[in-house]
Enzyme design. Sequence first.
Site, short mmCIF file in Angstrom:
data_model
loop_
_atom_site.label_atom_id
_atom_site.label_comp_id
_atom_site.label_asym_id
_atom_site.label_seq_id
_atom_site.Cartn_x
_atom_site.Cartn_y
_atom_site.Cartn_z
N ASP A 19 -10.68 2.24 -3.49
CA ASP A 19 -11.25 1.92 -2.18
C ASP A 19 -12.77 1.95 -2.22
O ASP A 19 -13.43 1.60 -1.25
CB ASP A 19 -10.75 2.92 -1.13
CG ASP A 19 -9.40 2.50 -0.57
OD1 ASP A 19 -8.95 1.39 -0.88
OD2 ASP A 19 -8.79 3.30 0.18
N ASP A 34 0.83 -1.20 0.00
CA ASP A 34 0.00 0.00 0.00
C ASP A 34 0.87 1.26 0.00
O ASP A 34 2.09 1.21 0.30
CB ASP A 34 -0.89 -0.03 1.25
CG ASP A 34 -2.23 0.68 1.05
OD1 ASP A 34 -2.34 1.48 0.11
OD2 ASP A 34 -3.13 0.47 1.87
#
Length: 748
Positions: free
Chosen positions: A556, A486
């Site tokens: 997301d 990430d």
Amino acid sequence: MKIETSPSVRRLSLLGALSLVLGISMAHEAASAASFYFNESSRLFALHAQNVSYIFGINERGELQAMHWGGRLADSDAIPAAQADRDHSSFELSTSTTPQEYPGWGAAFYGEPALKLSFPDGNRDLVLRYVSHRVESQRLLVQLKDISRDVRVELRYEMDAESGILARSARIENHTRQALVVQQAAAAAFSLPAADDYRLYSLSGQWAGEWNLDERRLAPGMTVLESRRGSTGHQHNPWFAIAQNVSNEESGPVWFGALAWSGSWRISVEQDSTHRLRITGGYNPFDFSYRLASGEALETPVFYAGYTQGGLGEASRLMHRFQVTHILPQSPQPRLRPVLYNSWEATQFDVDAAGQTKLAEMAAKIGVERFVMDDGWFGARNNDKAGLGDWTVNPKKFPNGLKPLIDTVKSLNMDFGLWVEPEMVNPDSDLYRRHPDWVLNFSGRPRTEGRNQLVLNLARADVRNHVFKMLDDLLTRNDIAFLKWDYNRNWSEPGWSAQKLEDQQKVYVAYVDNLYWILRRLRERHPKVEIESCSGGGGRVDLGILRLTDEVWPSDNTDPYDRLSIQDGFTYAYTPAVMMAWVTDSPNWLNQRSTSLEYRFLSSMQGSLGIGANLTHWNEPDFELARRLVGEYKAIRGTVQQGRLYRLISPRKGSQHSATQSVSNNGAQAVLFAFLHSSSTGSAYPRIQLRGLEAQARYHVRSIAGKAESGTPEEASGAYWMTRGINLDLKGDFRAAALVFDRAAQAK
Ligand code: DGJ
């Protein structure tokens, strides 16, 4: 390999006897080889593959001049030698309007330069001329040099035999006795002939709203797509497509391309006063400064570019296939993506051994193949305020380390994946307390935080080595099959104060080079480990990172309806083979929209399926449905992930309907997904005509979810499904159907 030449007239007969094919065949089922030709008398270079020809020549001034990028020319066609434009007026000089392959900023050049240099004596004039060429490792390398200073540029060209996609890059070498500064360096410039109906397609977005397809009509002037953020960015993706008025999803000319670079980048699309187009892409010149000492060189990223007459749909399919067979780390035959479970939306930072074990047991029940524990397992990481940088297992949450959880996951026939964010640090961490100088910053200036974190300066060798060692140890000590990598903020205050003043702005290149170095070395040392590129969703998706990672997290935003447009936009540039899509809870955390579990599954089954729901909230019918759909998905995933995608009905622009279809590469299976946003006035779902089937073959249809209208035959010819089509019985809000068409063994 040696390039051969033909002494001939000032014409190039592309496949004539005097030109010699330098057969370059690719490893996989390429229909025919890409080929290079050079005609010595006309001084033209030609690259051909499939339906594409790319031709450039050396004009009378010695400049490399673009001649043709488009459909494949016939064998009998001849192209005249390159000839520079004539001055149009004293304001439109030939040196500026002639379409150069790689223009230096010098002489009278007013367009976007590919290369801009500054010399220590104040000279900033650079005029590049052809010197020589050769072929090496299937690449055509053309050497250019400045008219008086020993600055050389090597232009590299490689064309893929199967798709005609061209890989271009440049190497800038300083052979002068003194240092010089590269102020701007592109990988390539591409030119298109004058026209008034060019349309530019690009992808823009923001966090949780990535992958919007923008379309604009080009007019004289410059359109700039870029990231100044140190990484690829959610806001714009380094991809473009250019079409003309006659072009649409299914047909018409489309030129397209993508940069393989995960740092600050820029693609400029410029229509000049002659209405020609120039597309220039490479390092973003904003705040760029790269000092080359005598004897040093700078390599640019690769700019990939292709052409088709098959519209935007075929442009995407060419890109998809090229990524699968040439870009991805496991190319030419990447493993199909396993069905994964990810804990993030279920538990957020609240992970512990008992909770994760329970989720793993439940995930295994529905056929999940990989269990991934997300953020929260390390250091003092109970929220996003602390712990980043301290990659030791949190002893309160996992008193016996990760091993018991990993053992359970493996005993349940899944492999284990773990979330990391190696390039970041919370100021509230042991790492930052030990090394406050390791972050990007300007000495004595404030350090802007994003999500309470700072960016480690990976350009520093000590930081790079630390990050590599941390990950290498993690993978060596634990049986980890997968890392979700990430990256949750962009750069700010990009200072590199430990570096010599004149080299501090090299951070834009050195950081990304070191990121790639770490990923490459990790893959070499742990060849079975797969990696996902995530940057708060789709903030780092590009052909550079995709060479080193197996999949990406597009957004997301996991709302299944929003995802239809997000996934639609994504597929213009990137293959569904890397497009992770999770089934999460309803109502959705982001927009509170409620949808059925079946609808959520069908939305996610269009990509690489994952589950991110809190399974402890599911009831037995949920598990039963999930088990069935995961089973169905496994039978179609080869087609969906790596097959040929047809965007039948776009979900964009508020459409009530959307549909995609994927056809397996061997043509034996097609999968149709159809979605209904909401019914109004009881209207029927539009009839869907399939594409890409064999007209004479027979296909048997069966339903995974939803159904066709009564009276639909169970079997019909490809011609029937493609011309008469199929009516679906879809009514209501947020409904979906998935149908599989299997080719019958023998055509009747
Ligand atoms: C952002 C990612 O996109 C999410 O999926 C999740 O991994 C969080 N970071 C964790 O902090």
